[in-house]
Design an enzyme around this catalytic site. Structure first.
Site, PDB file in Angstrom:
ATOM      1  CD  GLU A 182      -1.055  -3.522 -28.872  1.00 15.31           C
ATOM      2  OE1 GLU A 182      -1.914  -2.835 -28.441  1.00 15.31           O
ATOM      3  OE2 GLU A 182      -0.079  -3.760 -28.540  1.00 15.31           O
TER       4      GLU A 182
ATOM      5  N   GLY B 228       0.932  -1.242   0.142  1.00 15.59           N
ATOM      6  CA  GLY B 228      -0.187  -0.035   0.060  1.00 15.59           C
ATOM      7  C   GLY B 228       0.738   1.246  -0.002  1.00 15.59           C
TER       8      GLY B 228
ATOM      9  CE  LYS C 165       2.944  -4.677 -20.097  1.00 19.75           C
ATOM     10  NZ  LYS C 165       1.895  -3.663 -20.970  1.00 19.75           N
TER      11      LYS C 165
HETATM   12  C1  F6R Z   1       0.351  -1.111 -27.099  1.00 15.63           C
HETATM   13  C2  F6R Z   1       1.703  -1.255 -26.167  1.00 15.63           C
HETATM   14  C3  F6R Z   1       2.985  -0.767 -26.806  1.00 15.63           C
HETATM   15  C4  F6R Z   1       3.637  -0.060 -25.729  1.00 15.63           C
HETATM   16  C5  F6R Z   1       5.094   0.557 -26.297  1.00 15.63           C
HETATM   17  C6  F6R Z   1       5.873   1.372 -25.583  1.00 15.63           C
HETATM   18  O1  F6R Z   1      -0.603  -1.816 -26.172  1.00 15.63           O
HETATM   19  O2  F6R Z   1       1.891  -2.041 -25.249  1.00 15.63           O
HETATM   20  O3  F6R Z   1       2.680  -0.053 -27.950  1.00 15.63           O
HETATM   21  O4  F6R Z   1       2.953   1.046 -25.481  1.00 15.63           O
HETATM   22  O5  F6R Z   1       5.719  -0.759 -26.723  1.00 15.63           O
HETATM   23  O6  F6R Z   1       6.027   0.724 -24.328  1.00 15.63           O
HETATM   24  P1  F6R Z   1       6.684   1.521 -23.027  1.00 15.63           P
HETATM   25  O7  F6R Z   1       5.455   2.255 -22.643  1.00 15.63           O
HETATM   26  O8  F6R Z   1       7.082   0.252 -21.880  1.00 15.63           O
HETATM   27  O9  F6R Z   1       7.841   2.274 -23.495  1.00 15.63           O
END
Ligand code: F6R
Length: 599
Positions: free
Chosen positions: A479, A102, A594
């Site tokens: 996606e 938390g 991810k």
């Molecule tokens: C779409 C998605 C990707 C991320 C991109 C940037 O759903 O998840 O387009 O937004 O790969 O990732 P970050 O925000 O971790 O730099």
């Protein structure tokens, strides 16, 4: 998101605690630790930054023997991931150990107060104050000391407390963070979530807000903060392990979509002080002094930047340029006087965004990062960092990270607004409630998806912020549902895309900008004339599209500039349900990762 566990029984506690922490790994973490009371009444703490395997090795090299203990996986919020900031935290005499999930909002005031009472701190965390406060109130009665302590805490907590003077007792308490107690024949366990308990028992009791409980090997007593005992029925868990990790949601993505009201509330809380938006003083000075803003990021994060460019230009009159990081890093960048760059990244590890950050720093441009992961590369390298409080995002497709990025950017717009500041502030404060109203009506979107998920062509169109959300909506749909989807500025329809529109096309028109309703109405009529099905996303009070739309999804009323946080949730849910109906796994879409740590 932090996870807590505890065990009191007649077996060795440390392997059970380590196994329980493994079952909480899905919540995301950056460090871990355990505290076990040894037979000679000593509190032994092992904690370390990094993966659980680091902690396992530490315990292997330096074992702890005892049958009562607590454990923690930490998702950093206050203080970077480090051995010292890892939990459990102890009081100065190493008698009391605490694990906490938390955020203690009044930790700074409590720390100052404790320091005035000669307490010295070992970490930068908000949680450490709890251990010292319990010690301050402790006179042999651990339950009383915990009750007195939690009465002084503002914010959210689920805590488990062990004390070397009571090797047969654990005390727990909660407010706004989950805590489940497991009852087996020869032990009592506790955890932030059900999965760690399932290999021991299916019999559980849920602690409720503002309750404390004493746990011994064979008894559990639950009390109010005033000390009145509460009877709580024992429930039997029917789910399997995987379902339990998802708290009953079918997928992490749906769980994360539904968590948005909370994620927004937590992020908002971190950006408010005395009823107004608040930033660290230097960030505020930098933003207010900027004569030109450059915003960058990739994918969904870039779309958040694009929304912000419209909003900030309109309310603050500051020119905003937004460029995808993979372009910015290679493009000739002409430096402007008074330029400040905002980098957006959920993970803070995206290769292109890091490269753009390094390029900008080399050129001496001040940088502010908006990220969700404490201690990530971007947070360490940017000049300033603003954290979103979305909690770990596990599904590959970004949802709650996006809406909390938008909220952070809207807070910046509110800070810089030349007029309308009060209207913007009111709307900002209300967004978490509006988001909940929308989420509560997700079945309408599910029903619409059931009638449309087989469409092979889906176009999203809108103007200004609605165009940016069209891009994000099309990205989400492609996606996870693998449907060919495109987005365009509605005014561009006649300049090409309309050639593709036919009876097989679903056109989603996002219409939240009152001055452009008439233009959108014409665009919708144009696609309808070519046989397309039209879904309109607009405010609940708007009836301009009743005639031309096939279906209307009405979002709760908010300031039109802040509508993206709500309209995008419709698209997220639509994409999610299409993906499920097509038999895909929305959490792990093909070909996608991810965190994109390579170019
Ligand atoms: C779409 C998605 C990707 C991320 C991109 C940037 O759903 O998840 O387009 O937004 O790969 O990732 P970050 O925000 O971790 O730099």
């Amino acid at each position: 998101m932090c996870g807590i566990v505890g065990y009191i029984g007649n077996k060795e506690a440390s392997p059970i605690l380590l196994d329980a922490l493994r079952k909480l790994e899905y919540r995301g973490y950056d460090s871990a630790g355990i505290a076990v009371i040894t037979e000679d009444k000593k509190l032994n703490v092992r904690k370390i930054k990094g993966r659980l395997s680091n902690l396992e090795l530490l315990v292997q090299q330096n074992p702890v023997v005892g049958t009562c203990g607590i454990g923690h996986t930490r998702w950093a919020t206050h203080g970077e991931p480090s051995d010292l900031n890892s939990h459990p935290h102890t009081d100065v005499s190493q008698t009391i150990a605490v694990v906490h999930n938390g955020i203690i909002e009044n930790h700074a005031q409590l720390r100052t107060w404790l320091e005035r009472h000669q307490v010295s701190f070992a970490s930068q965390t908000d949680s450490e104050v709890i251990a010292h406060l319990i010690d301050f109130h402790y006179n042999g009665d651990l339950l009383l000391a915990v009750r007195e302590t939690v009465k002084r805490l503002d914010g959210s907590y689920a805590i488990a407390v062990a004390c070397s003077e009571h090797p047969d007792l654990l005390v727990v308490a909660r407010k706004d963070s989950p805590l489940v107690i497991g009852r087996s024949e020869d032990a009592t366990l506790l955890a932030s979530d059900v999965p760690p308990l399932l290999s021991h028992t299916r019999q559980v009791q849920y602690l409720e807000d503002l309750e404390v409980a004493t746990l011994t090997c064979d008894e559990v007593h639950i009390y109010t903060l005033d000390g009145d005992e509460v009877k709580r029925e024992i429930q039997t868990i029917e789910w399997d392990m995987e379902a339990a990790e998802k708290c009953g949601f079918e997928h992490f993505m749906l769980k994360e979509i539904c968590e948005q009201p909370k994620a927004l509330r937590d992020t908002l809380r971190s950006r408010l002080k005395d009823g107004n938006v608040s930033f660290p003083t230097q960030v505020e000075t930098l933003l207010k002094g900027a004569s030109h803003l450059l915003i960058t990021g990739c994918g969904t994060a870039y779309h958040a930047g694009m929304v912000a460019s419209y909003v900030i230009e309109q309310v603050a009159g500051v020119p905003v340029e937004v460029t995808v990081a993979s372009e910015l890093r290679y493009r000739v960048h002409i430096r402007k006087e008074g330029e400040v760059c905002i980098l957006i990244s959920q993970s803070g590890e995206t290769a292109d965004t890091i490269a753009a950050l390094r390029m900008l720093k080399e050129r001496g441009i001040p940088t502010i990062a908006i990220t969700n992961v404490v201690g990530c590369t971007i947070s360490r390298e940017a000049d300033w960092v603003l954290y979103t409080q979305a909690g770990p995002e596990i599904a590959v497709a970004s949802t709650k990270a996006f809406s909390t990025q938008l909220l952070s950017l809207f807070a910046i717009a509110t800070l810089l607004a030349k007029q309308e500041n009060t209207a913007l502030l009111d709307a900002l404060m209300n967004l978490p409630n509006m988001a909940q109203l929308l989420i509560d009506r997700q079945e309408d979107i599910q029903r619409f998806a059931a009638s449309q998920f087989n469409k092979t062509k889906v176009f999203f169109m809108g103007r200004l912020v609605d165009f940016a959300i069209s891009l994000e909506s099309a990205l989400k749909l492609k996606e996870i549902s693998y449907t060919h989807s495109e987005a365009f500025a509605a005014g561009e329809l006649k300049h090409g895309p309309i050639a593709l529109v036919d009876t097989s096309t679903l056109v989603v028109a996002i219409c939240t900008q009152p001055s452009l309703y008439a233009k959108m109405d014409s665009n919708i009529k144009e696609v309808k004339a070519r046989g397309a099905t039209a879904l309109v996303i607009t405010f609940e009070t708007v009836h301009n599209f009743d005639e031309c739309a096939d279906v209307i999804f009405r979002i709760p009323q908010t300031h039109p500039l802040f509508s993206p946080i709500l309209s995008v949730m419709v698209s997220q849910l639509y994409a999610y349900y299409c993906s499920v109906l097509k038999g895909n796994d929305p959490d792990k879409p093909r070909n996608l990762a991810k965190s994109v740590t390579v170019e």
